[in-house]
Design a protein around this motif. Structure first.
Motif, short mmCIF file in Angstrom:
data_model
loop_
_atom_site.label_atom_id
_atom_site.label_comp_id
_atom_site.label_asym_id
_atom_site.label_seq_id
_atom_site.Cartn_x
_atom_site.Cartn_y
_atom_site.Cartn_z
N PRO A 249 0.79 -1.22 0.11
CA PRO A 249 -0.06 -0.08 0.03
C PRO A 249 0.83 1.24 0.07
O PRO A 249 1.95 1.24 0.57
CB PRO A 249 -0.91 -0.16 1.30
CG PRO A 249 -0.74 -1.50 1.58
CD PRO A 249 0.29 -1.91 1.18
N ASN A 250 0.50 2.25 -0.70
CA ASN A 250 1.18 3.32 -0.85
C ASN A 250 1.28 4.24 0.63
O ASN A 250 0.20 4.26 1.23
CB ASN A 250 0.51 4.39 -1.76
CG ASN A 250 1.31 5.56 -1.96
OD1 ASN A 250 2.59 5.68 -2.15
ND2 ASN A 250 0.67 7.04 -2.16
N THR A 251 2.61 4.70 1.05
CA THR A 251 2.67 5.17 2.09
C THR A 251 3.56 6.65 1.62
O THR A 251 4.77 6.57 1.62
CB THR A 251 3.61 4.36 3.15
OG1 THR A 251 2.85 3.18 3.25
CG2 THR A 251 3.63 5.22 4.39
N PRO A 252 2.86 7.82 1.38
CA PRO A 252 3.57 8.76 0.89
C PRO A 252 4.52 9.51 2.11
O PRO A 252 4.05 9.35 3.18
CB PRO A 252 2.40 9.86 0.63
CG PRO A 252 1.12 9.32 1.33
CD PRO A 252 1.51 7.93 1.49
N PRO A 253 5.26 10.48 1.66
CA PRO A 253 5.82 11.06 2.66
C PRO A 253 5.16 11.61 3.50
O PRO A 253 4.40 12.71 3.28
CB PRO A 253 7.09 11.95 1.93
CG PRO A 253 6.94 11.50 0.41
CD PRO A 253 5.50 10.87 0.19
#
Length: 402
Positions: free
Chosen positions: A181-185
């Protein structure tokens, strides 16, 4: 959390710690037997963990928190790590091995924070979801140890295979990470200081005398901990324990059990007794090692290994909870970073540096040591730390200030 997401994160955590457990436990024996090196080289190799721990906050704090999604950085690091681990397996001397393992650990240590970031990013109730998912990491370490023991790589002199196994798992996790799953900054576009990265914003906690005592005790107890990481596997193999790495996995099984039942102990004992019991367990563990053998006192060796759950969970996890409570919402992340840097960075670095000369001083011949005298030294260090801590730490005043 969706079942599919839970599975993704659990498998990620399993692979993360499988990779680490696949080579880290037996590295000392590998250096002794396969690289024909000595105690100093073993300590230098394990010292790379502390170097990685010091550098890790910069990689996570600057790159992952500001520029790229955590899962992408995790994937790139593990693909690169797979290549480095494969070359580690082919090393024939310490001079060629050390730069490889140093580079690898500088890359690997930040991934411990990255897998947590990916996990927490998908959770609504981390106190409920994270312990179970993190438990799969412990399971990964256990499976790695059991695999090495079952295949008898220690007895057969096939320890280079541990690095190849870790390399294959690292390549798998590297590719797998790109599908997480995407984990953005978290702090994209924000300015961040060096002090914030290192957790130095929480240094004001050290003005509290009891917390200062806890902090210094945390650094000091990591000195005898380094003896365990450095020389337990060479010790067990030297005295003739079969499938030593597999037996050492009992320590992680103990860790898994105790972390699950910790809330019961924490509620009844409180911070001071929990930390004191952990330190006492360190003393007892090394005394058991000092007088244990593979004959009548085999139970002492197993007992010393199984105590790992109390040694690790009751001290480090309790310390993290205590720090979180005392620091408050504003400084809790900085405080945790400061403690991690001090323990895994400074404390264990000191331990790695002093353990080699001590073990060398008690060498009795080619590949033989006076282990009784060796293990009583970290036992003594842990005993002194425990007594000073129990004498100077005041839990009641700490609770009021928190």
């Amino acid at each position: 959390m969706k079942l599919g997401t839970r599975f993704q994160l659990s498998f990620m955590m399993f692979l993360e710690f499988f990779i680490w457990g696949a080579w880290f436990v037996t590295m000392g024996t590998f250096i002794f037997k396969n690289l024909a090196a000595g105690e100093t080289e073993v300590s230098l190799a394990y010292l790379t963990q502390s170097i990685g721990a010091v550098i890790a906050p910069f990689i996570v704090g600057i790159i992952a928190d500001r520029y790229f999604p955590a899962q992408i950085i995790l994937g790139v690091i593990h693909v690169a790590g797979a290549i480095l681990l494969w070359f580690c397996a082919g090393a024939t001397n310490f001079d060629s091995f050390f730069p490889l393992i140093l580079t690898y650990m500088v890359l690997f240590m930040p991934t411990l924070a990255l897998v947590n970031s990916v996990s927490f990013g998908q959770m609504q109730d981390s106190s409920k979801d994270f312990p179970v998912i993190r438990g799969f990491g412990t399971a990964g370490w256990i499976v790695a140890g059991i695999t090495i023991g079952y295949l008898a790589w220690e007895e057969k002199g096939m320890l280079p295979s541990t690095f190849k196994m870790a390399a294959a798992a690292s390549a798998l996790l590297g590719v797998y990470s790109f599908f997480l799953p995407n984990t953005p900054p978290a702090k994209k576009g924000q300015k961040i200081s060096v002090g914030e990265i290192l957790g130095l914003d929480a240094i004001r906690l050290l003005k509290n005398k009891s917390y200062l005592m806890f902090f210094l005790s945390s650094v000091a107890i990591c000195i005898p901990l380094a003896f365990y990481y450095n020389f337990t596997n060479p010790f067990l193999n030297e005295i003739g324990m079969k499938a030593a790495a597999g037996k050492q996995a009992l320590g992680q099984a103990s860790e898994f059990i105790f972390i699950m039942i910790m809330p019961l102990f924490f509620k009844r004992l409180g911070v001071k007794k929990m930390l004191g019991l952990a330190m006492l367990s360190w003393v007892l563990r090394y005394v058991l090692f000092a007088f244990g053998n593979v004959d009548a006192n085999y139970w002492m060796l197993i007992g010393g290994i199984v105590l790992h759950g109390i040694c690790y969970d009751f001290f480090f996890v309790t310390g993290q909870i205590y720090t979180d409570q005392l620091a408050g919402e504003r400084f809790k992340n900085a405080a945790q970073g400061m403690v991690t840097l001090a323990t895994y960075g400074v404390g264990m670095m000191i331990g790695f540096l002093i353990s080699a000369p001590i073990v060398s001083a008690f060498k009795t011949g080619e590949g033989a040591h006076n282990w009784t005298s060796i293990w009583l030294i970290p036992a003594g260090i842990a005993l002194v730390v425990m007594l000073l801590f129990l004498l100077l730490f005041r839990e009641k005043s700490e609770a009021k200030q928190a």
